[in-house]
Design an enzyme around this catalytic site. Structure first.
Site, PDB file in Angstrom:
ATOM      1  N   LYS A  98       0.865  -1.168   0.000  1.00 25.47           N
ATOM      2  CA  LYS A  98       0.000   0.000   0.000  1.00 25.47           C
ATOM      3  C   LYS A  98       0.907   1.225   0.000  1.00 25.47           C
ATOM      4  O   LYS A  98       1.598   1.494   0.987  1.00 25.47           O
ATOM      5  CB  LYS A  98      -0.911   0.012   1.235  1.00 25.47           C
ATOM      6  CG  LYS A  98      -1.739   1.280   1.328  1.00 25.47           C
ATOM      7  CD  LYS A  98      -2.543   1.366   2.613  1.00 25.47           C
ATOM      8  CE  LYS A  98      -2.983   2.810   2.850  1.00 25.47           C
ATOM      9  NZ  LYS A  98      -3.608   2.992   4.160  1.00 25.47           N
ATOM     10  N   GLY A 186     -10.282   8.286   6.869  1.00 19.09           N
ATOM     11  CA  GLY A 186     -11.325   9.202   7.308  1.00 19.09           C
ATOM     12  C   GLY A 186     -12.630   8.538   7.729  1.00 19.09           C
ATOM     13  O   GLY A 186     -13.533   9.200   8.215  1.00 19.09           O
ATOM     14  N   THR A 208      -8.064   3.811  12.411  1.00 23.14           N
ATOM     15  CA  THR A 208      -8.211   4.645  13.606  1.00 23.14           C
ATOM     16  C   THR A 208      -9.580   4.480  14.260  1.00 23.14           C
ATOM     17  O   THR A 208      -9.684   4.403  15.490  1.00 23.14           O
ATOM     18  CB  THR A 208      -7.958   6.118  13.235  1.00 23.14           C
ATOM     19  OG1 THR A 208      -6.629   6.225  12.727  1.00 23.14           O
ATOM     20  CG2 THR A 208      -8.109   7.027  14.448  1.00 23.14           C
TER      21      THR A 208
END
Lengths: 256, 66
Positions: A98, A186, A208
Site C-alpha cells: 500500500k 477518514g 483509527t
C-alpha cells in the site's frame, strides 16, 4: 450469493480491510481484527528503538491467516516509498504494497506526483500496488494505467473520522475504474463504510476508527456488518431519491 | 570495529553476527528485518553473516499501521 472481491487475481470474501495501528494493546488489536472479518491487514515498517525495544503488537496476530499488506507510511517521496516496499518484500512479506507518500505531517495528504512515480516503479519491480491517493479521478486513471491493482481514494484526512467528504470525486472514480476502488482514510463510523459501499466502492479500509473506539471489537464488527449492508444496498439497485412523497400504502379505498 | 546501527555509532567485536548483534540489543521479535548497507539480509543468513567495519545497519520492525 457469491460476491467476492478480486484484487490482482486473488479472491477475498471480505470487503473490509483493517489497519493494525494505534490499538491500546496487542490483545485488543487481535480481537478487533478478528471481529472485523478482514482478510487484508496493513502494517507499517519502522526502525527499532534501540534504547527501548518494545514487545511487538503484531506478534499477537496469526500472520498466516491474513494477507499482510505493508504500507509505506513515513515516506515523503517516491524514493523512500520504493525503498520501504522493497525492504518489506525482502524481509519476507508478500510482494503487495500500500503506497503512502505523505510529505505534509499536518494533513498527511498523499502526494499525487510522488505516489504516481512510486506506483510506476513498484509495478515494474513486480509488486501488486495499492496506492493511497487523493480523490482525484484523473490521477486514478493514471494510477490504473501504470498498472496499479486498485486505487484507494481518501474519504477525508487519515485518522480524522470525518467520513466521506470527497463524495462527488469518488463517484466519478468508481464510474471510471476498471480496477477495484477501495475507500481509505477518514472513515470514523460504520455508517461511513456503508455509505462508501452503497456508492459502489469495491472495498473500504479502516484503522483509527477501530483503534480509538471505547470498544474496538464491537465497532470492528459494526464496520464488518456496515460494509456488507452497504454492499447489499448497492447490489440491490436502490431507487433514486425523490423530492416528493411516494405513497407506500394504496391511494384508493380510503375509509372516510 | 565501528558500525552504524539505526543512525547511531556503535562498536562491536569483529566476527559479530547479525544474531549476536540483535541479542546485544535484546531484540527477539520475529517481525524484525535487518538491512546491511542497503541490502536486506535473509533470516537464514543471520547466523553466518558477520558484520564488517563501517557497515550501515538498519534494524527494522513490522509494526501496527494503517
Amino acid at each position: 450469493m457469491s460476491d467476492n472481491l478480486v484484487i490482482a487475481g486473488r479472491t477475498f470474501s471480505s470487503r473490509l480491510m483493517v489497519g493494525t495501528g494505534k490499538f491500546s494493546s496487542a490483545q485488543v488489536m487481535k480481537e478487533a481484527v478478528e471481529a472485523s472479518g478482514a482478510e487484508i491487514v496493513t502494517v507499517a515498517l519502522r526502525r527499532v528503538d534501540l534504547d527501548a525495544p518494545s514487545d511487538n503488537m503484531l506478534a499477537a496476530l496469526d500472520m498466516d491467516k491474513y494477507l499482510v499488506l505493508a504500507n509505506t507510511s513515513g515516506a515523503r517521496d517516491a524514493k523512500e516509498a520504493v525503498r520501504l516496499a522493497k525492504i518489506a518484500r525482502d524481509g519476507g512479506l508478500p510482494p503487495w504494497v500500500k503506497i503512502e507518500v505523505t510529505p505534509d505531517p499536518r494533513t498527511l495528504l498523499p502526494d499525487p506526483v510522488e505516489t504516481l512515480k512510486a506506483a510506476e516503479e513498484l509495478v515494474k519491480a513486480g509488486f501488486t500496488v495499492l496506492p493511497y491517493m487523493p480523490a482525484d479521478p484523473i490521477l486514478a486513471k493514471h494510477l490504473e494505467e501504470v498498472g496499479c491493482a486498485t486505487v484507494m481514494p481518501l474519504g477525508s484526512m487519515i485518522g480524522s473520522g470525518m467520513g466521506i467528504r470527497t463524495r462527488d470525486a469518488i463517484e466519478i472514480i468508481i464510474d471510471n475504474a476498471r480496477v477495484p476502488v477501495v475507500v481509505d482514510a477518514g472513515l470514523g463510523l460504520p455508517s461511513h463504510a456503508a455509505e462508501a459501499m452503497e456508492m459502489g466502492a469495491d472495498a473500504v479500509l479502516a484503522n483509527t476508527a477501530l483503534a480509538i473506539a471505547r470498544d474496538p471489537k464491537q465497532i470492528a464488527e459494526g464496520f464488518k456488518l456496515a460494509t456488507i449492508a452497504g454492499r447489499m444496498g448497492y447490489l440491490s439497485g436502490p431507487g433514486a431519491a425523490s423530492r416528493e412523497a411516494r405513497a407506500s400504502s394504496p391511494l384508493t379505498g380510503f375509509i372516510r | 570495529m565501528n558500525i552504524t546501527v539505526n543512525g547511531k555509532a556503535n562498536q562491536v567485536d569483529s566476527g559479530t553476527s547479525i544474531v549476536m548483534l540483535l541479542s546485544q540489543y535484546k531484540i527477539n521479535s520475529p517481525m524484525t528485518i535487518v538491512e546491511v548497507n542497503g541490502t536486506v539480509i535473509p533470516k537464514d543468513e543471520w547466523e553466518s553473516h558477520a558484520v564488517q567495519e563501517n557497515d550501515q545497519i538498519e534494524i527494522i520492525q513490522l509494526m501496527g499501521g494503517g
